[in-house]
Scaffold this active site. Structure first.
Site, PDB file in Angstrom:
ATOM      1  N   ASP A  94       0.819  -1.211   0.000  1.00  0.00           N
ATOM      2  CA  ASP A  94       0.000   0.000   0.000  1.00  0.00           C
ATOM      3  C   ASP A  94       0.854   1.262   0.000  1.00  0.00           C
ATOM      4  OD1 ASP A  94      -2.387   1.445   0.112  1.00  0.00           O
ATOM      5  OD2 ASP A  94      -2.455   1.414   2.295  1.00  0.00           O
ATOM      6  N   LYS A 176      -9.530   8.214  10.906  1.00  0.00           N
ATOM      7  CA  LYS A 176      -9.560   8.530   9.478  1.00  0.00           C
ATOM      8  C   LYS A 176      -8.130   8.452   8.947  1.00  0.00           C
ATOM      9  CE  LYS A 176      -9.012  11.185   6.476  1.00  0.00           C
ATOM     10  NZ  LYS A 176      -8.214  11.050   5.174  1.00  0.00           N
ATOM     11  N   GLY A 229       0.389  15.462  10.323  1.00  0.00           N
ATOM     12  CA  GLY A 229       0.395  15.805   8.904  1.00  0.00           C
ATOM     13  C   GLY A 229       1.052  17.149   8.657  1.00  0.00           C
ATOM     14  N   SER A 230       0.591  17.829   7.632  1.00  0.00           N
ATOM     15  CA  SER A 230       1.224  19.072   7.198  1.00  0.00           C
ATOM     16  C   SER A 230       0.791  20.252   8.058  1.00  0.00           C
ATOM     17  CB  SER A 230       0.862  19.360   5.739  1.00  0.00           C
ATOM     18  OG  SER A 230      -0.512  19.723   5.639  1.00  0.00           O
ATOM     19  N   THR A 233      -2.663  21.748   6.813  1.00  0.00           N
ATOM     20  CA  THR A 233      -3.824  20.993   7.280  1.00  0.00           C
ATOM     21  C   THR A 233      -3.978  21.144   8.784  1.00  0.00           C
ATOM     22  OG1 THR A 233      -3.508  19.408   5.481  1.00  0.00           O
ATOM     23  CG2 THR A 233      -4.943  18.736   7.286  1.00  0.00           C
ATOM     24  N   GLY A 234      -2.867  21.196   9.513  1.00  0.00           N
ATOM     25  CA  GLY A 234      -2.929  21.410  10.952  1.00  0.00           C
ATOM     26  C   GLY A 234      -3.630  22.702  11.312  1.00  0.00           C
ATOM     27  N   GLU A 251       1.051  16.870  15.449  1.00  0.00           N
ATOM     28  CA  GLU A 251       2.440  16.694  15.045  1.00  0.00           C
ATOM     29  C   GLU A 251       2.528  17.076  13.585  1.00  0.00           C
ATOM     30  OE1 GLU A 251       5.703  13.593  13.680  1.00  0.00           O
ATOM     31  OE2 GLU A 251       4.485  12.811  15.338  1.00  0.00           O
ATOM     32  N   CYS A 285       8.558  12.563   9.411  1.00  0.00           N
ATOM     33  CA  CYS A 285       8.560  13.914   9.985  1.00  0.00           C
ATOM     34  C   CYS A 285       9.865  14.203  10.716  1.00  0.00           C
ATOM     35  CB  CYS A 285       7.395  14.082  10.958  1.00  0.00           C
ATOM     36  SG  CYS A 285       5.773  14.011  10.190  1.00  0.00           S
ATOM     37  N   GLU A 383      10.411  21.872   4.048  1.00  0.00           N
ATOM     38  CA  GLU A 383      10.315  20.426   4.275  1.00  0.00           C
ATOM     39  C   GLU A 383      10.114  19.715   2.948  1.00  0.00           C
ATOM     40  OE1 GLU A 383       8.137  17.388   7.349  1.00  0.00           O
ATOM     41  OE2 GLU A 383       6.895  18.942   6.435  1.00  0.00           O
TER      42      GLU A 383
END
Length: 481
Positions: A94, A176, A229-230, A233-234, A251, A285, A383
């Site tokens: 995956d 999710k 995540g990013s 989005t955070g 995080e 990360c 990043e």
């Protein structure tokens, strides 16, 4: 070899089709072939999952005896261990990572469940003295329904990082996973049911971040959110949480510096640079993204890094190479774009940065090593989240610390030196949530994990993570007339 997994949503201990009747393809990043599908949940599916979790909480999960909760968490760990082969295979197909890394992630996941199985009866309150006429004591009560929005780089391990402390604290969960890598999280739902978790305690909804993730983060029944995540989005997650005044644990990104002083154990430092930069193809990360090398050591260090980087093997994850493919076509394009930016900005590409010979399909790129990187350049400041390492020389300790701290990120950092005073001094001065001395990736389940500045708020792992899923209640009793 193609693993199997449920291609339904896991809600209320049942497998159900998405309300929209839509599915998403599962693509093997090593071959670009479609190997299955997962559901695309919408807001109606998220609502069903949240209501199921709320019922499970109100029906008594939060009041389950600690030893009973602990026994169930241990049972989940047992089942993870028993199914390690199929979980690891599914993770590699995956996500793309080498099979041995998938096995390591599965082993860590069962350890996490066992750690929190042992923590369930350690949530003790306090009885602060208030004088002779009163008595106060505090309780740590579970928040209720919690949302767990996990990233694509460690799909199984990250779900198994935040769900166990939530369950240990008495919360219920809706998970999710990332849309690129949902397979093993569905397998976790299957394991939770087999272990005997009551219906609704753990639910899994798959879908896009913009639709499914946003609906979950905004759902009024959700009382706490854990997200990895990013940064962008955070920010959105924080906004959704603010609508309902709910706590979040984030995080986010990192641009992590490894500071290498000339007095270090050079052979060990080089090995740790390689491990830190190229594990999981740099899609971590906490990867080493910038290695700052004292100038007197710089040339020899770079020469050794170039030789070792050029020798790394790149192949499908099932072949157990040093690096597998990147997760998606878009991420490969983005990573290649950073390589191009580094060359345009004048950094010296010593090796890598191109598609490997003989691998015409799949999202492959050879690990890239850049020298003479300007600390103000794109390569040194943004990043990349891929196998691209930037080397920056420095002359003084103060200069190294200033370069390391000069970004908006502050997830982790490293110091390599034989001088204990210098190690402690630099560790004190670095602005990061974690500082690792003379070894990279020092973050076992029992220690706090998280960042400062734009790299996030709150901490995962360790006993401190239980605070993410509890709230403190004070009970005051008046004594006498």
């Amino acid at each position: 070899m193609t693993p199997t997994w449920p291609d339904r949503l896991f809600i209320d201990n049942e497998w159900c089709a998405p309300a929209s009747g839509k599915w998403m393809p599962v693509v093997d990043p090593a071959s670009e072939e479609e190997i299955g599908r997962v559901p695309r949940a919408d807001a109606d599916d998220v609502d069903r999952a949240a209501r199921s979790a709320a019922r499970a909480f109100e029906d008594g999960w939060g009041r389950t005896a600690p030893e009973d909760r602990g026994a169930l968490l241990n049972r989940i760990a047992d089942l993870i261990d028993a199914r390690k082969d199929e979980i690891a295979l599914a993770e590699t197909r995956d996500m793309g990572k080498p099979l041995r890394e998938s096995y390591g992630n599965v082993a860590r996941s069962s350890r996490t469940f066992r750690f929190y199985a042992g923590a369930v009866d350690k949530l003790a309150g306090e009885a602060p003295p208030v004088g002779p006429d009163g008595f106060n004591f505090t309780l740590h009560e579970p928040l209720g329904v919690t949302a767990h929005i996990t990233p694509w780089n460690y799909p199984f391990a990250n779900a198994c990082r935040s769900v166990p402390p939530a369950l240990a604290a008495g919360c219920t969960a809706v998970v999710k996973p990332a849309s690129h890598t949902s397979v093993t999280t569905l397998m976790l739902g299957e394991i939770c049911r087999e272990a005997g978790l009551p219906a609704g305690v753990v639910n899994v909804v798959t879908g896009s971040g913009g639709e499914t993730g946003a609906a979950l983060a905004r759902h009024p029944l959700v009382r706490g959110i854990a997200f990895t995540g990013s940064i962008d989005t955070g920010r959105r997650i924080m906004g959704y949480a603010a609508e309902g005044i709910r706590p979040v644990v984030l995080e986010l990104g990192g641009k992590n510096p490894q500071i290498v002083f000339a007095d270090c154990d050079t052979e060990k430092a080089i090995a740790q640079t390689m491990r830190g930069a190229f594990t999981n193809a740099g899609q971590v990360c906490t990867s080493v993204s910038r290695v700052l090398v004292e100038r007197s050591l710089h040339d020899a260090y770079v020469e050794a890094l170039a030789e070792k980087t050029a020798a790394l093997t790149v192949a499908p994850g099932l072949d157990n190479p040093d690096l597998g493919p990147l997760v998606s076509a878009s991420h490969l394009e983005q990573t290649a774009g950073f390589v191009g930016a580094g060359e345009r900005e004048g950094a010296r590409l010593l090796t890598g940065g191109r598609r490997p010979e003989g691998l015409d399909r799949g999202y492959f790129i050879r690990p890239a090593l850049f020298d003479r990187v300007d600390p103000a350049s794109t390569l040194a400041r943004e990043e990349i989240f891929g196998p691209v390492l930037a080397v920056i020389p420095f002359d003084t300790e103060a200069e190294a610390v200033a370069i390391a701290n000069g970004l908006e990120f502050g997830l982790t950092s490293g110091v390599f030196t034989r001088d204990i005073d210098r190690a402690m001094r630099v560790a004190r001065d670095l602005k990061a949530g974690m500082v690792w001395v003379n070894e990279w990736f020092q973050s076992p389940v029992q220690v706090p994990h998280g960042g400062v500045k734009m790299s996030g708020i709150g901490r995962e792992q360790g006993m401190i993570a239980l605070a993410n899923y509890t709230q403190v209640k004070d009970i005051a009793i008046r004594i006498g007339a």
